[in-house]
Write a protein that holds these residues in place. Structure first.
Motif, mmCIF file in Angstrom:
data_model
loop_
_atom_site.group_PDB
_atom_site.id
_atom_site.type_symbol
_atom_site.label_atom_id
_atom_site.label_comp_id
_atom_site.label_asym_id
_atom_site.label_seq_id
_atom_site.Cartn_x
_atom_site.Cartn_y
_atom_site.Cartn_z
ATOM 1 N N GLU A 69 -22.831 -35.170 -131.068
ATOM 2 C CA GLU A 69 -22.103 -35.451 -129.825
ATOM 3 C C GLU A 69 -22.874 -34.827 -128.680
ATOM 4 O O GLU A 69 -23.170 -33.633 -128.693
ATOM 5 C CB GLU A 69 -20.688 -34.882 -129.915
ATOM 6 N N ARG B 67 -22.055 -35.340 -125.179
ATOM 7 C CA ARG B 67 -21.037 -34.910 -124.227
ATOM 8 C C ARG B 67 -19.786 -35.728 -124.521
ATOM 9 O O ARG B 67 -19.809 -36.603 -125.377
ATOM 10 C CB ARG B 67 -21.507 -35.094 -122.783
ATOM 11 N N GLU B 68 -18.734 -35.483 -123.830
ATOM 12 C CA GLU B 68 -17.465 -36.166 -124.083
ATOM 13 C C GLU B 68 -17.638 -37.687 -124.159
ATOM 14 O O GLU B 68 -18.095 -38.320 -123.210
ATOM 15 C CB GLU B 68 -16.454 -35.818 -122.982
ATOM 16 N N SER C 291 -15.648 -43.801 -124.841
ATOM 17 C CA SER C 291 -14.608 -44.001 -125.854
ATOM 18 C C SER C 291 -14.234 -45.465 -126.005
ATOM 19 O O SER C 291 -13.601 -45.854 -126.989
ATOM 20 C CB SER C 291 -13.369 -43.170 -125.510
#
Length: 129
Positions: free
Chosen positions: A19, A21-22, A54
């Motif tokens: 991962e 970053r978000e 996302s």
């Protein structure tokens, strides 16, 4: 000949590999599915996914199907090239040469799927000998 139907996701296990970053991450998902329609049977799928957000991801993977396709019993493996955009997953897939067994052994199978609601997806396949 084009064949249609639907599959249901019966199991989903997804793990983050890295991962940045978000929302920006790479994952591995192991999935089980149950098919109905022109394809009747079960499959196991392994996807590698690259999420940009996302709601946006690309995925590749391999699926092992056991069952009946257009009245022909056997097994076959597919290679997937797909995407997930705004809640909709879709993929183009093609049987891997030499992977089909039984009554499917002389067939080439290509197809597409697009996710629907409730963990289901609609597929269309083309089976040629």
């Amino acid at each position: 000949m084009d064949c249609n139907g639907q599959f249901s996701i019966t199991g989903w296990d997804e793990n983050i590999l890295s991962e940045k970053r978000e929302g920006v991450k790479q994952t591995h998902a192991s999935i089980t599915q149950a098919y109905e329609g022109s394809m009747a049977g079960q499959s196991d799928v392994e996807f590698l996914m690259s999420y940009q957000t996302s709601m946006l991801a690309l995925f590749v993977g391999f699926e092992s199907f056991v069952g009946v396709i257009d009245g022909r019993r056997g097994t076959v493996s597919f290679k997937h090239d797909g995407k997930f955009v705004n809640g909709i997953a879709s993929s183009n897939f093609l049987s891997i040469e030499g992977s089909a067994t039984g009554e499917l052994s002389n067939c080439t199978i290509s197809g597409t799927f697009e996710s629907a609601e409730g963990g289901k997806a609609n597929y269309t396949i083309n089976l040629t000998e």
